[in-house]
Scaffold this motif. Structure first.
Motif, short mmCIF file in Angstrom:
data_model
loop_
_atom_site.label_atom_id
_atom_site.label_comp_id
_atom_site.label_asym_id
_atom_site.label_seq_id
_atom_site.Cartn_x
_atom_site.Cartn_y
_atom_site.Cartn_z
N VAL A 151 -1.97 0.80 10.04
CA VAL A 151 -2.30 2.23 10.06
C VAL A 151 -1.24 3.01 10.84
N ALA A 167 -13.28 5.66 8.80
CA ALA A 167 -14.56 5.14 9.27
C ALA A 167 -14.53 4.88 10.79
N PRO A 168 -13.48 4.21 11.29
CA PRO A 168 -13.45 3.99 12.75
C PRO A 168 -13.43 5.29 13.55
N LEU A 169 -12.69 6.30 13.07
CA LEU A 169 -12.63 7.55 13.83
C LEU A 169 -13.99 8.26 13.81
N LEU A 205 -7.63 1.40 2.10
CA LEU A 205 -7.17 0.94 3.41
C LEU A 205 -7.46 1.98 4.50
N LEU A 206 -7.09 3.24 4.22
CA LEU A 206 -7.24 4.25 5.27
C LEU A 206 -8.70 4.62 5.51
N VAL A 225 0.83 -1.21 0.00
CA VAL A 225 0.00 0.00 0.00
C VAL A 225 0.87 1.26 0.00
N ALA A 262 -4.74 -4.47 11.17
CA ALA A 262 -5.17 -3.16 10.65
C ALA A 262 -4.60 -2.03 11.50
N VAL A 321 -4.09 2.72 -0.89
CA VAL A 321 -3.92 3.44 0.36
C VAL A 321 -5.23 4.13 0.76
N LEU A 322 -5.98 4.63 -0.22
CA LEU A 322 -7.25 5.30 0.09
C LEU A 322 -8.27 4.31 0.65
N ALA A 344 1.93 4.68 -2.79
CA ALA A 344 1.57 5.99 -2.25
C ALA A 344 2.80 6.90 -2.16
N LEU A 403 -3.51 12.73 5.35
CA LEU A 403 -4.32 11.58 5.73
C LEU A 403 -3.43 10.43 6.22
N LEU A 434 2.35 2.88 8.79
CA LEU A 434 2.39 3.37 7.41
C LEU A 434 3.05 4.76 7.26
N ALA A 443 -15.78 0.12 15.56
CA ALA A 443 -16.24 0.02 14.17
C ALA A 443 -16.47 -1.42 13.75
N TYR A 444 -15.60 -2.32 14.19
CA TYR A 444 -15.70 -3.72 13.74
C TYR A 444 -15.64 -4.65 14.94
N LEU A 477 -11.18 2.52 5.36
CA LEU A 477 -11.76 1.43 6.16
C LEU A 477 -11.15 1.33 7.55
N ALA A 478 -9.84 1.50 7.64
CA ALA A 478 -9.16 1.20 8.90
C ALA A 478 -8.86 2.44 9.73
N LEU A 479 -9.12 3.64 9.20
CA LEU A 479 -8.82 4.83 9.97
C LEU A 479 -9.98 5.82 10.01
N ALA A 509 -11.26 3.07 18.37
CA ALA A 509 -12.04 3.35 17.17
C ALA A 509 -12.23 2.08 16.34
N LEU A 510 -11.16 1.31 16.16
CA LEU A 510 -11.25 0.09 15.36
C LEU A 510 -12.21 -0.91 16.00
#
Lengths: 283, 266
Positions: A160, B18-20, B11-12, A102, A156, B8-9, A106, A124, A163, A143-144, B14-16, A139-140
């Protein structure tokens, strides 16, 4: 014997005179600096030999090597933690693979293209640097909630969190003008995109790439704040096990386990520094 | 090109992201599911959380001040010295970067815990354990200082290497005392870097959980309250509120001091 021009002697003499001067009249600013530096280094390093002493003492609360020297605690420590060490290793490699898949594209985009939203993309990616680890974890999990048992959230969270470090190490290496020029030359000579990546780009960024990989590996091996909420009995990392040893186990075993942990992390940290890639993570 | 940004979009988001967003929504939810600010108000109205917030600020600010005072001379020495140990010292001061907070907490226990080395030595010499402060505010302060040293040194070293040695030499030659050189020459020139180092140190201290979890016996900081709200009393909304508040505090410090640093640069 050939004679050198006077100026050569002159500059040589100047340098040694300056050195002499420095030796005779020690600069107080440097003297303060030296004192503070040795203090800081002592503070940072003193715990490591101490760890070795405690881990090899039969009965530490009674003093240095009270009850004799022993490797028993290290053996016991390894027997306790090796499943978690292996789990942490596997987790770190998984995180590494995902980060690379990933983060490399980027980093490439950020280094090579001026597109609208480039700053936003960078911001971001860097968000986790400003969010405390336990907030990311909470938060994770909110959410899940159902994904926790699978261990996916642990992966995950660590992806995050690591990265930004991967991207920050790779992007400057990919942005070197000389590298971009060489790729352009290779293209005009007819090299395909894959050939350029394999034979030009990757070799040119190899030390940054290596630094980034070791960095992500070390951060993942030592991660505690994010993992603390996300681990399960089946997905338990080495630092989580370390923590429970600190809370419940005797100090010799805790020291032995910490020593085992440092054997994974400290060589990697020194390698990163030699590759010029020190970065600032969470504590 | 956009296909490169896709992984990267996805992943972030879904994993950052949305959770926040979900964390934020939870933090605004009351016990009956209604919209409320009560989870944030608790920081002021509840004595325990107010105490934890004040403690967080207290330990972050005092450890940061100590770290800056210690690390500025260190950065100058490492960048300017001709000592052959220079590189080794620099490496030694980056090793703590890779240590998790819990290990740092354990180091403090090894040094100043009940059976730590310093109290043991005092027991041998004076027959009484002294300085076994690992589990007090002072032990935590030492732990926080420990993880801030490498961070502050790293930021300050970069700025010192850009500072002209001539300026220091000239002011010394003109007869300035070291104290004056620090106050009038070095501090103003390095103030952007000092602000930057302060923002990194403060942000790390606000979020620090491992060190506090290992050492705290009564001195509660916000991350500890969040953890116990979630794992012990399972008040998810309250934990979410405190998490968002802590995040805002960290972001405000990073941005505020970062902006001040930019202004000082001009």
């Amino acid at each position: 014997m050939t004679t050198l021009p006077d100026s050569a002697y002159g500059s040589q003499a100047n340098v040694s005179a300056r050195r002499e001067q420095r030796r005779q009249a020690p600069n107080p600013i440097m003297a303060i600096g030296r004192g503070f530096t040795w203090f800081a280094v002592l503070l940072c390093l003193a715990p490591m030999p101490l760890l070795l002493v405690v881990a090899t003492t039969a009965n530490w609360p009674l003093g240095f090597w009270a009850g004799g020297f022993t490797l028993g605690w290290l053996r016991e420590g390894w027997a306790t933690v090796h499943p978690y060490a292996l789990f942490s290793l596997r987790l770190a490699l998984t995180v590494l693979a995902i980060d690379l898949a990933v983060g490399l594209p980027a980093a490439w985009l950020i280094a090579r293209h001026a597109f609208p939203g480039r700053q936003a993309l960078l911001a971001l990616i860097n968000v986790p640097l400003a969010v405390p680890g336990i907030a990311i974890a909470l938060a994770l999990i909110l959410a899940y909630p159902l994904a926790r048992a699978s261990g996916l959230l642990l992966i995950a969270g660590q992806v995050v969190y690591t990265l930004p470090f991967l991207v920050a190490t790779l992007a400057p290496a990919l942005a070197q003008p000389a590298l971009i020029e060489r790729e352009a030359v290779a293209r005009t000579l007819g090299a395909s995109a894959m050939q350029r990546l394999l034979y030009i780009t990757l070799p040119a960024i190899r030390s940054a790439l290596l630094a980034a990989l070791i960095l992500v590996f070390t951060l993942s091996m030592g991660e505690f704040n994010v993992s603390f909420f996300l681990f399960t009995p089946l997905n338990k990392t080495l630092p989580i096990e370390l923590y429970s040893a600190y809370i419940t186990n005797r100090v010799e075993v805790a020291a032995a386990i910490t020593l085992i942990f440092l054997a994974f992390v400290v060589p990697a940290a020194i390698a990163i520094e030699r590759l010029g890639g020190s970065k600032i993570g969470q504590a | 090109m956009s296909s490169l940004a896709m992984p990267v979009l996805i992943l972030l988001s879904l994993a950052l992201i949305a959770p926040l967003v979900i964390l934020l929504r939870q933090s605004l939810t009351g016990e009956g599911g209604q919209l409320t600010l009560a989870n944030y108000a608790a920081l002021v109205t509840s004595p325990a959380y107010r105490r934890a917030l004040l403690n967080s600020v207290l330990i972050a600010v005092s450890s940061t001040a100590l770290a800056l005072a210690l690390c500025l001379p260190v950065a100058i020495y490492i960048e300017r010295s001709v000592s052959r140990y220079r590189n080794a010292l620099a490496v030694a001061l980056t090793i703590p970067l890779s240590l998790p907070g819990i290990v740092i907490g354990f180091f403090v226990i090894l040094l100043f815990g009940l059976t730590g080395i310093v109290p043991q030595i005092f027991l041998l010499i004076t027959g009484e354990r002294q300085f076994n402060f690992a589990y007090t505010f002072w032990g935590m302060l030492l732990g926080y200082l420990y993880f801030q040293i490498p961070r502050a040194v790293l930021v300050l070293r970069g700025a010192v290497s850009a500072l002209s040695q001539d300026v220091i030499d000239v002011s010394r030659t003109l007869g300035a005392t070291p104290w004056r050189v620090y106050l009038d020459v070095i501090l103003p020139a390095l103030s952007p870097a000092l602000l930057n180092a302060a923002s990194v140190s403060l942000a790390t201290a606000f979020g620090a959980f491992g060190t506090a979890a290992t050492l705290s016996r009564g001195f509660r900081v916000l991350p500890l309250e969040i953890a116990s709200l979630f794992t012990e009393s399972f008040q998810v909304e309250r934990a979410a509120g405190l998490s968002i508040a802590l995040t805002c505090l960290t972001v405000a410090v990073l941005f505020g001091l970062g902006r001040a640093g930019e202004r000082a640069q001009r």
